[in-house]
Design a protein around this motif. Structure first.
Motif, PDB file in Angstrom:
ATOM      1  N   GLU A  85      -6.256   6.046   9.266  1.00  0.00           N
ATOM      2  CA  GLU A  85      -4.903   5.994   8.723  1.00  0.00           C
ATOM      3  C   GLU A  85      -4.744   4.916   7.662  1.00  0.00           C
ATOM      4  O   GLU A  85      -3.760   4.923   6.920  1.00  0.00           O
ATOM      5  CB  GLU A  85      -3.883   5.783   9.838  1.00  0.00           C
ATOM      6  N   VAL A 130      -5.849   4.510   2.170  1.00  0.00           N
ATOM      7  CA  VAL A 130      -4.733   4.554   1.229  1.00  0.00           C
ATOM      8  C   VAL A 130      -5.084   3.726   0.006  1.00  0.00           C
ATOM      9  O   VAL A 130      -6.136   3.102  -0.068  1.00  0.00           O
ATOM     10  CB  VAL A 130      -3.416   4.028   1.862  1.00  0.00           C
ATOM     11  N   GLN A 184      -8.441   2.268  -4.287  1.00  0.00           N
ATOM     12  CA  GLN A 184      -8.529   3.238  -3.208  1.00  0.00           C
ATOM     13  C   GLN A 184      -9.511   2.756  -2.152  1.00  0.00           C
ATOM     14  O   GLN A 184     -10.650   2.405  -2.471  1.00  0.00           O
ATOM     15  CB  GLN A 184      -8.978   4.599  -3.746  1.00  0.00           C
ATOM     16  N   ARG A 225       0.835  -1.199   0.000  1.00  0.00           N
ATOM     17  CA  ARG A 225       0.000   0.000   0.000  1.00  0.00           C
ATOM     18  C   ARG A 225       0.868   1.247   0.000  1.00  0.00           C
ATOM     19  O   ARG A 225       2.056   1.199   0.332  1.00  0.00           O
ATOM     20  CB  ARG A 225      -0.961   0.010   1.190  1.00  0.00           C
ATOM     21  N   GLN A 226       0.260   2.380  -0.383  1.00  0.00           N
ATOM     22  CA  GLN A 226       0.982   3.637  -0.489  1.00  0.00           C
ATOM     23  C   GLN A 226       0.116   4.779   0.020  1.00  0.00           C
ATOM     24  O   GLN A 226      -0.790   5.237  -0.687  1.00  0.00           O
ATOM     25  CB  GLN A 226       1.419   3.910  -1.925  1.00  0.00           C
ATOM     26  N   PRO A 227       0.394   5.252   1.232  1.00  0.00           N
ATOM     27  CA  PRO A 227      -0.316   6.441   1.720  1.00  0.00           C
ATOM     28  C   PRO A 227       0.029   7.655   0.870  1.00  0.00           C
ATOM     29  O   PRO A 227       1.110   7.728   0.278  1.00  0.00           O
ATOM     30  CB  PRO A 227       0.208   6.597   3.157  1.00  0.00           C
ATOM     31  N   PRO A 228      -0.874   8.648   0.803  1.00  0.00           N
ATOM     32  CA  PRO A 228      -0.587   9.847   0.016  1.00  0.00           C
ATOM     33  C   PRO A 228       0.700  10.525   0.460  1.00  0.00           C
ATOM     34  O   PRO A 228       0.914  10.755   1.655  1.00  0.00           O
ATOM     35  CB  PRO A 228      -1.802  10.742   0.280  1.00  0.00           C
TER      36      PRO A 228
END
Length: 121
Positions: free
Chosen positions: A90, A93, A116, A40-43
């Motif tokens: 949190e 993502v 998303q 995963r990739q948080p903003p």
């Protein structure tokens, strides 16, 4: 060529369990790659590896997420899935599935388009 596609709910409520599925086409999750991962990739952040299920069904997890993460597979459907328990905002993502042979340069790995997920009441 192997293709991967993530699917699952785009919205989940806090404290619930997120369940995502990666559907694989053009290849087999038991023969074509060694490692089948969720990432995963948080903003504004880098990629975070969550865990992997290997071709033989063995699993390994990011220690920071191990207690909340589970990866499984359905070989009859050529799919593998992610369950993330007790989600919080949190966890809002983009989630990706990925296939890779660890002994080969990562440029040759296969990625889904990403999905998303929003965690909100």
């Amino acid at each position: 060529q192997v293709q991967l596609q993530e699917s699952g709910p785009g919205l989940v409520k806090p404290s619930q369990t997120l369940s995502l599925t990666c559907t694989v086409s053009g290849g087999s999750i038991t023969t074509d790659y060694y490692a089948w991962s969720w990432i995963r990739q948080p903003p504004g952040k880098g990629l975070e590896w969550m865990g992997v299920i290997a071709y033989d069904g063995s699993t390994y997890y990011n220690p920071s997420l191990k207690s909340l993460t589970s990866i499984s597979r359905d070989t009859s459907k050529n799919q593998f899935s992610l369950q993330l328990r007790s989600v919080t905002p949190e966890d809002t993502v983009v989630y990706y599935c990925n296939a890779q042979n660890p002994w080969v340069d990562s440029r040759f790995s296969s990625w889904g388009q990403g999905t998303q997920v929003t965690v909100s009441s």
